[in-house]
Write an enzyme that holds these catalytic residues in place. Structure first.
Site, PDB file in Angstrom:
ATOM      1  N   ILE A  20      37.715 -43.155  51.682  1.00  0.00           N
ATOM      2  CA  ILE A  20      37.641 -41.817  52.279  1.00  0.00           C
ATOM      3  C   ILE A  20      37.651 -41.882  53.809  1.00  0.00           C
ATOM      4  O   ILE A  20      38.189 -40.982  54.457  1.00  0.00           O
ATOM      5  CB  ILE A  20      36.429 -41.016  51.736  1.00  0.00           C
ATOM      6  CG1 ILE A  20      36.628 -39.523  51.981  1.00  0.00           C
ATOM      7  CG2 ILE A  20      35.118 -41.465  52.322  1.00  0.00           C
ATOM      8  CD1 ILE A  20      37.843 -38.934  51.319  1.00  0.00           C
ATOM      9  N   SER A  42      31.461 -51.831  59.581  1.00  0.00           N
ATOM     10  CA  SER A  42      32.037 -52.170  58.288  1.00  0.00           C
ATOM     11  C   SER A  42      31.924 -53.660  58.082  1.00  0.00           C
ATOM     12  O   SER A  42      32.034 -54.437  59.031  1.00  0.00           O
ATOM     13  CB  SER A  42      33.516 -51.764  58.277  1.00  0.00           C
ATOM     14  OG  SER A  42      34.170 -52.340  57.182  1.00  0.00           O
ATOM     15  N   ARG A  43      31.744 -54.032  56.813  1.00  0.00           N
ATOM     16  CA  ARG A  43      31.661 -55.455  56.523  1.00  0.00           C
ATOM     17  C   ARG A  43      33.029 -56.109  56.625  1.00  0.00           C
ATOM     18  O   ARG A  43      33.151 -57.254  57.000  1.00  0.00           O
ATOM     19  CB  ARG A  43      31.050 -55.670  55.132  1.00  0.00           C
ATOM     20  CG  ARG A  43      29.617 -55.151  55.063  1.00  0.00           C
ATOM     21  CD  ARG A  43      29.136 -55.026  53.654  1.00  0.00           C
ATOM     22  NE  ARG A  43      30.038 -54.187  52.855  1.00  0.00           N
ATOM     23  CZ  ARG A  43      29.849 -53.879  51.596  1.00  0.00           C
ATOM     24  NH1 ARG A  43      28.798 -54.347  50.961  1.00  0.00           N
ATOM     25  NH2 ARG A  43      30.706 -53.117  50.956  1.00  0.00           N
ATOM     26  N   LYS A  96      29.701 -36.541  50.733  1.00  0.00           N
ATOM     27  CA  LYS A  96      29.152 -36.008  49.492  1.00  0.00           C
ATOM     28  C   LYS A  96      29.228 -37.071  48.411  1.00  0.00           C
ATOM     29  O   LYS A  96      30.102 -37.931  48.505  1.00  0.00           O
ATOM     30  CB  LYS A  96      29.869 -34.736  49.046  1.00  0.00           C
ATOM     31  CG  LYS A  96      31.400 -34.823  48.965  1.00  0.00           C
ATOM     32  CD  LYS A  96      32.067 -35.784  48.050  1.00  0.00           C
ATOM     33  CE  LYS A  96      31.773 -35.770  46.594  1.00  0.00           C
ATOM     34  NZ  LYS A  96      32.678 -36.720  45.853  1.00  0.00           N
ATOM     35  N   ASP A 174      31.008 -37.355  40.357  1.00  0.00           N
ATOM     36  CA  ASP A 174      31.446 -37.614  41.741  1.00  0.00           C
ATOM     37  C   ASP A 174      32.541 -36.609  42.137  1.00  0.00           C
ATOM     38  O   ASP A 174      32.398 -35.935  43.158  1.00  0.00           O
ATOM     39  CB  ASP A 174      31.910 -39.069  41.911  1.00  0.00           C
ATOM     40  CG  ASP A 174      32.431 -39.321  43.307  1.00  0.00           C
ATOM     41  OD1 ASP A 174      31.644 -39.675  44.193  1.00  0.00           O
ATOM     42  OD2 ASP A 174      33.648 -39.113  43.531  1.00  0.00           O
TER      43      ASP A 174
HETATM   44  P1  NAP Z   1      34.684 -46.945  48.788  1.00  0.00           P
HETATM   45  O1  NAP Z   1      36.030 -47.045  49.427  1.00  0.00           O
HETATM   46  O2  NAP Z   1      34.422 -47.714  47.556  1.00  0.00           O
HETATM   47  O3  NAP Z   1      33.506 -47.328  49.772  1.00  0.00           O
HETATM   48  C1  NAP Z   1      33.441 -46.932  51.106  1.00  0.00           C
HETATM   49  C2  NAP Z   1      32.888 -48.066  51.931  1.00  0.00           C
HETATM   50  O4  NAP Z   1      31.478 -48.125  51.792  1.00  0.00           O
HETATM   51  C3  NAP Z   1      33.347 -49.453  51.560  1.00  0.00           C
HETATM   52  O5  NAP Z   1      34.594 -49.725  52.113  1.00  0.00           O
HETATM   53  C4  NAP Z   1      32.273 -50.321  52.145  1.00  0.00           C
HETATM   54  O6  NAP Z   1      32.517 -50.430  53.517  1.00  0.00           O
HETATM   55  C5  NAP Z   1      31.048 -49.462  52.064  1.00  0.00           C
HETATM   56  N1  NAP Z   1      30.157 -49.901  50.986  1.00  0.00           N
HETATM   57  C6  NAP Z   1      30.395 -49.891  49.664  1.00  0.00           C
HETATM   58  N2  NAP Z   1      29.324 -50.343  49.005  1.00  0.00           N
HETATM   59  C7  NAP Z   1      28.410 -50.668  49.924  1.00  0.00           C
HETATM   60  C8  NAP Z   1      27.105 -51.208  49.889  1.00  0.00           C
HETATM   61  N3  NAP Z   1      26.517 -51.478  48.714  1.00  0.00           N
HETATM   62  N4  NAP Z   1      26.443 -51.407  51.028  1.00  0.00           N
HETATM   63  C9  NAP Z   1      27.021 -51.104  52.206  1.00  0.00           C
HETATM   64  N5  NAP Z   1      28.270 -50.616  52.309  1.00  0.00           N
HETATM   65  C10 NAP Z   1      28.943 -50.390  51.187  1.00  0.00           C
HETATM   66  O7  NAP Z   1      34.332 -45.419  48.499  1.00  0.00           O
HETATM   67  P2  NAP Z   1      35.043 -44.058  48.951  1.00  0.00           P
HETATM   68  O8  NAP Z   1      36.006 -43.644  47.912  1.00  0.00           O
HETATM   69  O9  NAP Z   1      35.483 -44.133  50.338  1.00  0.00           O
HETATM   70  O10 NAP Z   1      33.784 -43.079  48.785  1.00  0.00           O
HETATM   71  C11 NAP Z   1      32.721 -43.072  49.723  1.00  0.00           C
HETATM   72  C12 NAP Z   1      32.055 -41.706  49.623  1.00  0.00           C
HETATM   73  O11 NAP Z   1      33.029 -40.705  49.936  1.00  0.00           O
HETATM   74  C13 NAP Z   1      31.527 -41.382  48.219  1.00  0.00           C
HETATM   75  O12 NAP Z   1      30.293 -40.731  48.306  1.00  0.00           O
HETATM   76  C14 NAP Z   1      32.599 -40.447  47.657  1.00  0.00           C
HETATM   77  O13 NAP Z   1      32.052 -39.510  46.743  1.00  0.00           O
HETATM   78  C15 NAP Z   1      33.096 -39.749  48.901  1.00  0.00           C
HETATM   79  N6  NAP Z   1      34.461 -39.244  48.765  1.00  0.00           N
HETATM   80  C16 NAP Z   1      35.448 -40.023  48.221  1.00  0.00           C
HETATM   81  C17 NAP Z   1      36.726 -39.495  48.018  1.00  0.00           C
HETATM   82  C18 NAP Z   1      37.859 -40.305  47.412  1.00  0.00           C
HETATM   83  O14 NAP Z   1      38.945 -39.747  47.190  1.00  0.00           O
HETATM   84  N7  NAP Z   1      37.707 -41.588  47.124  1.00  0.00           N
HETATM   85  C19 NAP Z   1      36.990 -38.179  48.387  1.00  0.00           C
HETATM   86  C20 NAP Z   1      35.978 -37.435  49.002  1.00  0.00           C
HETATM   87  C21 NAP Z   1      34.725 -37.984  49.176  1.00  0.00           C
HETATM   88  P3  NAP Z   1      32.802 -51.787  54.261  1.00  0.00           P
HETATM   89  O15 NAP Z   1      33.542 -52.649  53.299  1.00  0.00           O
HETATM   90  O16 NAP Z   1      33.584 -51.241  55.375  1.00  0.00           O
HETATM   91  O17 NAP Z   1      31.483 -52.329  54.694  1.00  0.00           O
END
Ligand code: NAP
Length: 312
Positions: A20, A42-43, A96, A174
């Site tokens: 996101i 970011s890691r 969110k 989600d």
């Molecule tokens: P994601 O790509 O799986 O995770 C986002 C980032 O969070 C990862 O790249 C990682 O960052 C970090 N992360 C993950 N697990 C972690 C942990 N245990 N400790 C510390 N950092 C961690 O997820 P995403 O899809 O972007 O979703 C993130 C949020 O945005 C969620 O709450 C989701 O509901 C919301 N969202 C997602 C979407 C969608 O389409 N995917 C749409 C709207 C909102 P680093 O590797 O950079 O450290």
């Protein structure tokens, strides 16, 4: 705000450079008249030309010039980051759903209030193009019934993201919580959950599908197994006509005819950052947990069923 501005724009740090952050936050910030992306934490991810940190404590220590932190992490790790940012005097935006539990978000709200900081629990779907016109059209009308259909393909929107099926990942809620964030925004009267059916893959901790029933003849059908066309619709029947929100709240039809909106999701995140700028300007917070209350209620009251194992 002026004290923090750089060329007139407020510096923001993005934490968690995942799907996101890259799909929405980075482009929204690049086009923002209010904010500039000053750092990432970011890691493994980074954004070209932007200072990259791997350690959040170090960022907070070394960059007191960045007053706003926008957290794009999944919900479970988010609280620790939000609490550290608020303790370090930063304003905070939460993706969110705003947290893993309701109580932890209440705690963040209290911390922000104590320190005079802005906390914004964002709901991007509320910023969809047709949500405000839908709310205006529904105001003062009697609702006979409403139905949400939110059916999408988890493999497309969360490729390989196992956290969505871990405790706190919420599973199909989600995306479903996006529909609930619209519902709670547009209905003239609040509703409450009266029953739910939750379908769990036998190898997972969170549901892959759910059917919800609320007071006021409001129902919802969430499913993460939909391949092909994706559906994000809310249909509402009133005594004065039928409203349909399609495309996740971006398109509004009244009695089957186009009425308002634009068929794109790309306005949502720019609108979130514009709202954050307003909140900073007035020193306010915006933390509405009503969509998450419905999810918590569904998890409390829902009848559980088991279905086939799910693998990405
Ligand atoms: P994601 O790509 O799986 O995770 C986002 C980032 O969070 C990862 O790249 C990682 O960052 C970090 N992360 C993950 N697990 C972690 C942990 N245990 N400790 C510390 N950092 C961690 O997820 P995403 O899809 O972007 O979703 C993130 C949020 O945005 C969620 O709450 C989701 O509901 C919301 N969202 C997602 C979407 C969608 O389409 N995917 C749409 C709207 C909102 P680093 O590797 O950079 O450290």
């Amino acid at each position: 705000m002026a004290a923090h501005s750089h060329a007139g724009r407020v510096k923001v740090a993005l934490v968690g450079i995942g799907k996101i952050a890259l799909d929405q936050h980075v482009p929204a910030l690049a086009a923002s008249p209010d904010f500039v992306l000053a750092a990432t934490i970011s890691r493994k991810g980074a954004v070209p030309g932007v200072a990259a940190f791997t350690d959040f404590a170090r960022f907070l220590d070394e960059r007191p010039d960045v007053p706003v932190v926008s957290l794009c992490l999944p919900p479970v790790p988010r609280y620790e980051y939000a609490a550290a940012a608020l303790k370090a005097g930063r304003h905070v935006m939460l993706e969110k759903p705003p947290g893993a539990t309701l109580a932890e978000v209440h705690a963040l709200e209290a911390m922000a209030k104590e320190r005079g900081l802005t906390l914004f629990a964002t709901w991007h779907s509320r910023m969809a193009h047709a949500v405000a016109p839908a709310k205006a059209w529904l105001a003062g009308k009697h609702i006979n019934r409403a139905h949400i259909t939110w059916r999408e393909d988890v493999r497309k929107w969360h490729p390989g993201q196992d956290w969505v099926f871990e405790p706190g990942g919420m599973g199909v809620f989600d995306p479903g919580i996006n529909a609930l964030s619209i519902l709670t925004e547009i209905l003239p009267q609040p509703v409450h959950l009266t029953s739910a059916r939750l379908v769990f893959p036998e190898n997972r901790q969170t549901p892959i599908a759910a059917e919800l029933t609320f007071s006021g003849h409001v129902t919802a059908d969430f499913d993460w197994r939909q391949e092909g066309p994706q559906t994000w619709d809310i249909e509402i029947e009133t005594t004065e006509g039928r409203l349909a929100l399609r495309m996740g709240g971006n398109v509004l039809e009244i009695d089957g005819k186009p009425h308002a909106g634009e068929n794109t999701i790309m306005g949502e995140y720019p609108a979130l950052y514009a709202r954050m700028a307003d909140l900073l300007g007035t020193g306010a917070s915006d933390v509405d947990l009503s969509p998450m209350v419905h999810v918590a209620d569904a998890m409390t009251l829902g009848r559980r069923e088991t279905t086939a194992a799910f693998h990405f």
